[in-house]
Design a protein around this motif. Structure first.
Motif, short mmCIF file in Angstrom:
data_model
loop_
_atom_site.label_atom_id
_atom_site.label_comp_id
_atom_site.label_asym_id
_atom_site.label_seq_id
_atom_site.Cartn_x
_atom_site.Cartn_y
_atom_site.Cartn_z
N THR A 1 0.79 -1.23 0.00
CA THR A 1 0.00 0.00 0.00
C THR A 1 0.83 1.28 0.00
O THR A 1 0.31 2.35 -0.28
CB THR A 1 -0.93 0.05 1.23
OG1 THR A 1 -0.13 0.12 2.42
CG2 THR A 1 -1.83 -1.18 1.28
N ARG B 1 -15.10 -3.58 1.59
CA ARG B 1 -14.74 -2.82 0.39
C ARG B 1 -13.24 -2.80 0.13
O ARG B 1 -12.78 -2.17 -0.81
CB ARG B 1 -15.29 -1.39 0.51
CG ARG B 1 -16.80 -1.33 0.38
CD ARG B 1 -17.36 0.06 0.58
NE ARG B 1 -17.35 0.45 2.00
CZ ARG B 1 -17.90 1.56 2.47
NH1 ARG B 1 -18.48 2.41 1.63
NH2 ARG B 1 -17.87 1.84 3.76
N SER B 2 -12.49 -3.51 0.95
CA SER B 2 -11.05 -3.67 0.78
C SER B 2 -10.28 -2.35 0.66
O SER B 2 -9.59 -2.08 -0.32
CB SER B 2 -10.75 -4.55 -0.44
OG SER B 2 -11.17 -5.87 -0.23
N TYR B 3 -10.40 -1.53 1.68
CA TYR B 3 -9.58 -0.32 1.71
C TYR B 3 -9.26 0.07 3.16
O TYR B 3 -9.93 -0.35 4.10
CB TYR B 3 -10.25 0.84 0.97
CG TYR B 3 -11.44 1.48 1.64
CD1 TYR B 3 -11.30 2.30 2.77
CD2 TYR B 3 -12.73 1.29 1.15
CE1 TYR B 3 -12.40 2.89 3.38
CE2 TYR B 3 -13.83 1.89 1.75
CZ TYR B 3 -13.65 2.69 2.87
OH TYR B 3 -14.73 3.27 3.47
N ARG C 1 -8.37 7.09 1.19
CA ARG C 1 -8.70 5.67 1.20
C ARG C 1 -7.70 4.93 0.32
O ARG C 1 -7.54 5.26 -0.85
CB ARG C 1 -10.13 5.45 0.71
CG ARG C 1 -11.20 5.89 1.69
CD ARG C 1 -12.59 5.59 1.14
NE ARG C 1 -13.63 5.83 2.14
CZ ARG C 1 -14.17 7.01 2.40
NH1 ARG C 1 -13.76 8.08 1.71
NH2 ARG C 1 -15.10 7.14 3.32
N ILE C 2 -7.08 3.93 0.88
CA ILE C 2 -6.05 3.18 0.16
C ILE C 2 -6.55 1.75 -0.06
O ILE C 2 -6.81 1.02 0.91
CB ILE C 2 -4.73 3.15 0.93
CG1 ILE C 2 -4.25 4.59 1.19
CG2 ILE C 2 -3.67 2.37 0.18
CD1 ILE C 2 -3.00 4.67 2.02
N PRO C 3 -6.71 1.32 -1.30
CA PRO C 3 -7.21 -0.03 -1.58
C PRO C 3 -6.15 -1.10 -1.34
O PRO C 3 -4.96 -0.84 -1.38
CB PRO C 3 -7.59 0.05 -3.06
CG PRO C 3 -6.65 1.08 -3.62
CD PRO C 3 -6.46 2.09 -2.53
#
Length: 286
Positions: free
Chosen positions: A146, A165-167, A178-180
């Motif tokens: 990330t 939501r995978s973040y 927001r970092i996926p």
């Protein structure tokens, strides 16, 4: 002057969204300058209008103490920003730093890990089977995947992780982004929250995602030492820090075709100039 410094730091935090680490660096630099001025004034040899000369001597004093050119440039930049604030707020007519010239700083390419080197680093905590080593694996994987800063990583709370939501909700200063993360990281985090984190948890009210062996939040300094120890065990000759993994992430993204603007957004750089350093030619990451 201490009250003026605190007012300046509050201004940076409120108006320019500077991080706590940046504010701490400013405070340290300016307190060092104040201590030097007091020491020189105590000698009783300063003339009434010698502020300009005093600061030039301060610059020379820093050089004599064998500070690097980058550190000296940062300390001079701190002084210039502070005195500009004093002029803008009407407490000074002009800045005594206007004729102060900072040393030339050579920009070096950021150090990064190849995929092979990263696997060697990751293999070290994997050799162990302790709650701490399992925590360290997910921390290394998160940094590498990330590009988080070490301070951002250790500041994460459980509620900052959105598995559906995978973040990651990352808060840096007063800014949020927001970092996926991918399926691999999602599964690691699910396992960690369900099992491994609980092995270090003593107080159910503790919000920190990553805990030390006493059940409190793992500090940034503690994590830096952890990475350093694993790098030493892995026999990696390059000086490895958590920031090395952040650099590795950025270089990998660029080589996979990502544009600078998207990398800038993920890394949380305020200026694109900070991201352009990754445009320098790099060898393969294999």
């Amino acid at each position: 002057m201490k009250e003026d410094i605190e007012a300046f730091l509050k201004y940076l935090a409120a108006k320019e969204n500077r991080s706590q680490n940046t504010l701490a660096a400013y405070r340290n630099d300016l307190n060092q300058l104040v201590a030097y001025i007091k020491e020189e004034k105590a000698k009783g040899i300063l003339k009434p209008k010698s502020n300009d000369e005093l600061l030039k001597r301060y610059l020379f004093n820093l050089s004599e103490k064998s500070y690097s050119s980058a550190t000296i440039a940062r300390k001079i930049a701190s002084a210039k920003s502070f005195f500009k604030f004093m002029v803008d707020s009407g407490k000074l007519r002009e800045s005594p730093t206007q004729n102060l010239i900072s040393p030339r700083v050579t920009k070096h390419r950021p150090k990064f890990l190849s995929s092979t080197e990263y696997q060697r680093l990751l293999a070290e905590p994997a050799k162990l089977s302790t709650p701490e080593s399992k925590r360290d694996i997910i921390m290394l994987e998160l940094l590498y995947s990330t590009g988080l800063r070490a301070s951002e990583l250790t500041s994460l709370n459980v509620e900052d992780i959105d598995l559906e939501r995978s973040y990651i909700l990352c808060i840096h200063g007063s800014s949020k982004r927001r970092i996926p993360f991918d399926r691999h990281i999602n599964q690691l985090l699910r396992n960690f929250l369900k099992n491994d984190r609980l092995d270090l948890l003593f107080n159910e009210k503790e919000k920190a995602l990553f805990l030390n062996r006493r059940g409190g939040r793992l500090t940034r300094q503690g994590f830096w030492q952890i990475v350093k120890n694993y790098a030493s065990r892995a026999g990696l000759s390059t000086k490895i820090t958590p920031h090395t993994l952040r650099h590795s992430f950025a270089v990998r993204k660029l080589q996979s075709g990502a544009d600078l603007q998207s990398i800038q957004q993920i890394l949380g750089h305020a200026y694109i100039s900070s991201t352009r350093i990754y445009k320098q030619p790099f060898s393969s990451l294999r």
